[in-house]
Design a protein around this motif. Structure first.
Motif, short mmCIF file in Angstrom:
data_model
loop_
_atom_site.label_atom_id
_atom_site.label_comp_id
_atom_site.label_asym_id
_atom_site.label_seq_id
_atom_site.Cartn_x
_atom_site.Cartn_y
_atom_site.Cartn_z
N ARG A 9 0.82 -1.21 0.00
CA ARG A 9 0.00 0.00 0.00
C ARG A 9 0.86 1.27 0.00
NH1 ARG A 9 -2.15 -2.77 4.08
NH2 ARG A 9 -2.06 -1.05 5.58
N PHE A 10 1.82 1.31 -0.91
CA PHE A 10 2.63 2.51 -1.07
C PHE A 10 1.79 3.61 -1.69
CE2 PHE A 10 6.39 -0.56 -1.42
CZ PHE A 10 6.78 -0.35 -0.11
N TYR A 11 2.20 4.85 -1.50
CA TYR A 11 1.43 5.97 -2.04
C TYR A 11 1.43 5.95 -3.57
CZ TYR A 11 -0.71 10.47 -2.66
OH TYR A 11 -1.59 11.45 -3.02
N ALA A 12 2.62 5.71 -4.14
CA ALA A 12 2.75 5.78 -5.61
C ALA A 12 3.86 4.88 -6.10
CB ALA A 12 3.04 7.23 -6.03
N VAL A 13 3.85 4.63 -7.40
CA VAL A 13 5.03 4.07 -8.07
C VAL A 13 5.61 5.21 -8.90
CG1 VAL A 13 4.33 1.65 -8.15
CG2 VAL A 13 3.62 3.18 -10.00
N CYS A 14 6.94 5.21 -9.04
CA CYS A 14 7.60 6.23 -9.85
C CYS A 14 8.39 5.51 -10.94
CB CYS A 14 8.50 7.09 -8.98
SG CYS A 14 9.23 8.48 -9.85
N LEU A 15 8.07 5.82 -12.21
CA LEU A 15 8.64 5.06 -13.31
C LEU A 15 8.75 5.91 -14.57
CD1 LEU A 15 5.66 4.67 -14.60
CD2 LEU A 15 5.62 2.56 -13.34
N SER A 16 9.34 5.32 -15.59
CA SER A 16 9.48 6.00 -16.88
C SER A 16 8.15 5.93 -17.65
CB SER A 16 10.59 5.35 -17.70
OG SER A 16 11.82 5.46 -17.00
N SER A 17 7.91 6.91 -18.49
CA SER A 17 6.58 7.04 -19.10
C SER A 17 6.20 5.90 -20.04
CB SER A 17 6.44 8.38 -19.81
OG SER A 17 7.43 8.51 -20.81
N SER A 18 7.20 5.20 -20.60
CA SER A 18 6.88 4.09 -21.49
C SER A 18 6.15 2.96 -20.76
CB SER A 18 8.15 3.54 -22.15
OG SER A 18 9.05 3.08 -21.16
N TYR A 19 6.20 2.99 -19.43
CA TYR A 19 5.58 1.91 -18.64
C TYR A 19 4.29 2.33 -17.94
CZ TYR A 19 9.87 -0.68 -19.47
OH TYR A 19 10.92 -1.33 -20.08
N ILE A 20 3.79 3.52 -18.27
CA ILE A 20 2.57 3.99 -17.59
C ILE A 20 1.39 3.06 -17.88
CG2 ILE A 20 0.85 5.84 -17.46
CD1 ILE A 20 3.20 7.80 -18.11
N LYS A 21 1.20 2.70 -19.14
CA LYS A 21 0.06 1.85 -19.51
C LYS A 21 0.11 0.52 -18.77
CE LYS A 21 -1.86 3.23 -23.94
NZ LYS A 21 -1.89 2.97 -25.39
N LEU A 22 1.30 -0.07 -18.72
CA LEU A 22 1.48 -1.34 -18.01
C LEU A 22 1.14 -1.17 -16.53
CD1 LEU A 22 2.51 -4.26 -17.66
CD2 LEU A 22 4.84 -3.33 -17.56
N ALA A 23 1.68 -0.11 -15.93
CA ALA A 23 1.43 0.16 -14.51
C ALA A 23 -0.07 0.34 -14.27
CB ALA A 23 2.20 1.39 -14.06
N LYS A 24 -0.71 1.06 -15.16
CA LYS A 24 -2.15 1.32 -15.02
C LYS A 24 -2.94 0.02 -15.03
CE LYS A 24 -5.34 4.95 -16.29
NZ LYS A 24 -5.53 5.27 -14.88
N SER A 25 -2.53 -0.90 -15.89
CA SER A 25 -3.27 -2.17 -15.97
C SER A 25 -3.10 -2.99 -14.69
CB SER A 25 -2.81 -2.98 -17.18
OG SER A 25 -1.49 -3.47 -17.00
N VAL A 26 -1.93 -2.92 -14.07
CA VAL A 26 -1.70 -3.68 -12.82
C VAL A 26 -2.37 -2.99 -11.64
CG1 VAL A 26 0.05 -4.64 -11.27
CG2 VAL A 26 0.53 -4.51 -13.72
N LEU A 27 -2.36 -1.65 -11.64
CA LEU A 27 -2.83 -0.89 -10.47
C LEU A 27 -4.30 -0.50 -10.56
CD1 LEU A 27 0.26 1.47 -10.15
CD2 LEU A 27 -0.28 -0.49 -8.68
N GLU A 28 -4.97 -0.97 -11.61
CA GLU A 28 -6.38 -0.62 -11.82
C GLU A 28 -7.21 -0.86 -10.56
OE1 GLU A 28 -9.00 -0.91 -15.88
OE2 GLU A 28 -7.88 -2.64 -15.21
N ASN A 29 -8.12 0.07 -10.29
CA ASN A 29 -9.01 -0.02 -9.12
C ASN A 29 -8.28 -0.02 -7.79
OD1 ASN A 29 -11.20 -0.27 -10.94
ND2 ASN A 29 -10.82 -2.47 -11.12
N SER A 30 -7.06 0.50 -7.77
CA SER A 30 -6.34 0.64 -6.49
C SER A 30 -6.13 2.13 -6.22
CB SER A 30 -4.99 -0.05 -6.55
OG SER A 30 -4.05 0.76 -7.24
N ASN A 31 -5.64 2.44 -5.01
CA ASN A 31 -5.36 3.84 -4.66
C ASN A 31 -3.93 4.25 -4.98
OD1 ASN A 31 -7.93 4.32 -3.60
ND2 ASN A 31 -7.37 3.30 -1.68
N VAL A 32 -3.14 3.32 -5.50
CA VAL A 32 -1.72 3.62 -5.78
C VAL A 32 -1.63 4.56 -6.98
CG1 VAL A 32 0.55 2.67 -6.34
CG2 VAL A 32 -1.00 1.37 -4.87
#
Length: 216
Positions: A32-55
């Protein structure tokens, strides 16, 4: 202290693979970390994993050197938001600061903030390369440009956050702008000290260690 809610769980290495990013996001969900910090090429991937979460998803812009054109940074920031980023961590043009071209710095921050609207903007000033006077000047510029945060470091310079830097940044930021300490935060005691000094967010790749060493 709920340390997990201060942490931007970070992976910005050039060698980071999609599998590594997926793991980062799953760890952020688990702890339950506040956020992930990553490069923009991975935003879509991150969004798919973090869907419906508060991260939240924080994407880096102009990273790690900060020396590209303002137009390139603005495009990158808009693109990241369009892809689903909640926050932008941008790097200032350090050479322009060194040359005392403060208008350039302030205008660039303001343009990026305008481009991303209500989304959070963190301004990475790369403290390891700056004098104390330059740190104060750039914090004032970020404040004038309506940035939400000033952030110490990319983690790719010659040094990361220091207690003295966070104290100095807090002097300028007051309660008008938040502070993110990042780079070299590897143990719980250090993390807590940064928060006590005024940091409201910590950028670290050691987040799991910080939150699982609570009992020790």
């Amino acid at each position: 202290m709920q340390l997990n809610q201060y942490i931007d769980h970070t992976l910005l290495k050039s060698t980071a693979t999609p599998a590594n990013i997926e793991k980062l996001c799953k760890e952020a969900l688990e702890h339950r970390f506040y956020a992930v910090c990553l490069s923009s090429s991975y935003i879509k991937l991150a969004k798919s994993v973090l869907e419906n979460s508060n991260v939240k998803i924080a994407a880096v812009i102009g990273f790690p050197l900060g020396a590209m054109t303002t137009a390139a940074k603005v495009f990158e920031a808009k693109d990241a938001i369009a892809l689903g980023a909640d926050e932008i961590d941008m790097v200032i043009n350090i050479g322009m600061l060194k040359a005392e071209k403060i208008d350039h710095i302030e205008n660039e921050i303001a343009e990026i903030k305008k481009a991303i609207g209500s989304k959070v903007l963190k301004v990475i000033i790369e403290t390891c390369f700056l004098t104390n006077a330059e740190k104060k000047t750039v914090c004032r510029a970020a404040l004038n440009a309506k940035a939400d945060f000033v952030k110490t470091s990319t983690g790719f310079g010659t040094g990361g956050a220091t207690f003295d830097d966070v104290k100095l940044m807090k002097e300028i930021a007051g309660d008008k702008m938040q502070i993110k300490a990042s780079g070299g935060i590897k143990d719980r005691e250090t993390a807590i000290k940064y928060i006590e000094l005024g940091a409201s967010r910590l950028g670290t790749s050691s987040g799991i260690k910080l939150v699982t060493s609570e009992e020790n």
